[in-house]
Design a protein around this motif. Structure first.
Motif, short mmCIF file in Angstrom:
data_model
loop_
_atom_site.label_atom_id
_atom_site.label_comp_id
_atom_site.label_asym_id
_atom_site.label_seq_id
_atom_site.Cartn_x
_atom_site.Cartn_y
_atom_site.Cartn_z
N ALA A 101 15.23 22.11 43.29
CA ALA A 101 14.19 22.83 43.55
C ALA A 101 13.03 22.03 42.78
O ALA A 101 11.80 22.33 43.47
CB ALA A 101 14.24 24.08 42.50
N GLY A 102 12.95 21.16 41.90
CA GLY A 102 11.99 20.40 41.45
C GLY A 102 11.58 19.32 42.54
O GLY A 102 10.40 18.98 42.84
N GLY A 103 12.42 18.71 43.28
CA GLY A 103 12.05 17.91 44.29
C GLY A 103 11.29 18.87 45.30
O GLY A 103 10.33 18.26 46.02
N THR A 104 11.44 19.85 45.59
CA THR A 104 11.03 20.96 46.49
C THR A 104 9.50 21.10 45.80
O THR A 104 8.37 21.21 46.74
CB THR A 104 11.59 22.18 46.86
N LEU A 105 9.31 21.13 44.69
CA LEU A 105 8.00 21.69 43.94
C LEU A 105 7.19 20.34 44.15
O LEU A 105 5.96 20.13 44.20
CB LEU A 105 8.02 22.13 42.74
N ILE A 106 7.95 19.10 44.06
CA ILE A 106 7.07 17.62 44.13
C ILE A 106 6.72 17.61 45.64
O ILE A 106 5.31 17.19 45.81
CB ILE A 106 8.06 16.57 43.77
N VAL A 107 7.48 17.79 46.58
CA VAL A 107 6.80 17.90 47.87
C VAL A 107 5.93 18.71 48.10
O VAL A 107 4.92 18.37 48.75
CB VAL A 107 8.12 17.95 48.87
N ALA A 108 5.91 19.96 47.56
CA ALA A 108 4.76 20.90 47.99
C ALA A 108 3.55 20.35 47.15
O ALA A 108 2.34 20.39 47.77
CB ALA A 108 5.09 22.22 47.38
N LEU A 109 3.69 19.82 45.85
CA LEU A 109 2.60 19.09 45.32
C LEU A 109 1.89 18.02 46.10
O LEU A 109 0.53 17.98 46.34
CB LEU A 109 2.89 18.63 44.06
N ILE A 110 2.74 17.07 46.61
CA ILE A 110 2.01 16.07 47.40
C ILE A 110 1.45 16.72 48.63
O ILE A 110 0.36 16.26 49.30
CB ILE A 110 3.32 15.08 48.02
N GLN A 111 1.98 17.69 49.43
CA GLN A 111 1.37 18.26 50.66
C GLN A 111 -0.05 18.83 50.05
O GLN A 111 -0.88 18.62 50.75
CB GLN A 111 2.32 19.39 51.08
N ARG A 112 -0.17 19.64 49.03
CA ARG A 112 -1.45 19.92 48.43
C ARG A 112 -2.33 19.00 48.25
O ARG A 112 -3.72 19.20 48.80
CB ARG A 112 -1.12 20.98 47.28
N LEU A 113 -1.75 17.60 47.73
CA LEU A 113 -2.78 16.56 47.42
C LEU A 113 -3.35 15.91 48.86
O LEU A 113 -4.57 15.80 48.79
CB LEU A 113 -2.03 15.54 46.57
#
Length: 110
Positions: free
Chosen positions: A87-99
């Motif tokens: 789940a943390g990997g998913t949240l990291i990918v979502a952060l990168i997408q927002r950035l």
């Protein structure tokens, strides 16, 4: 936060797994300690984000954005390593997408 003496001046921001509802568990801390020791990073931050179902994804994302912005206040972006498992990997990918979206919007304004 984990720190070691000999470093490469990099920060690991680690978001743990746990199906968005639990953690961090001891194995997450153990893994992060090993990562820091083997990479000689200056420090590592474990992001203990708000958990579902009490918190919605918008609140979780806002929390992670705040952690990243805090990291930027102390380290240049090129010295920040973003990591997560499950789940943390998913949240990291979502952060990168927002950035990336934010960067694109900034480029369109300029």
């Amino acid at each position: 936060e984990l720190k070691i003496a000999e470093t490469n001046q990099q920060l690991v921001v680690y978001i743990h797994g746990g199906a968005f509802i639990s953690g961090p568990a001891q194995h997450h801390w153990d893994s992060l300690k090993t990562i820091v020791q083997q990479t000689n990073c200056t420090a590592a931050w474990m992001c203990d984000y708000p958990k579902a179902p009490e918190h919605k994804i918008t609140e979780i994302s806002r929390n992670i954005d705040e952690v990243y912005n805090s990291a930027l206040a102390e380290y240049p972006a090129e010295k920040i390593i973003l990591m997560g498992d499950s789940a943390g990997g998913t949240l990291i990918v979502a952060l990168i997408q927002r950035l990336l979206v934010q960067q694109q919007q900034n480029n369109n304004i300029a």
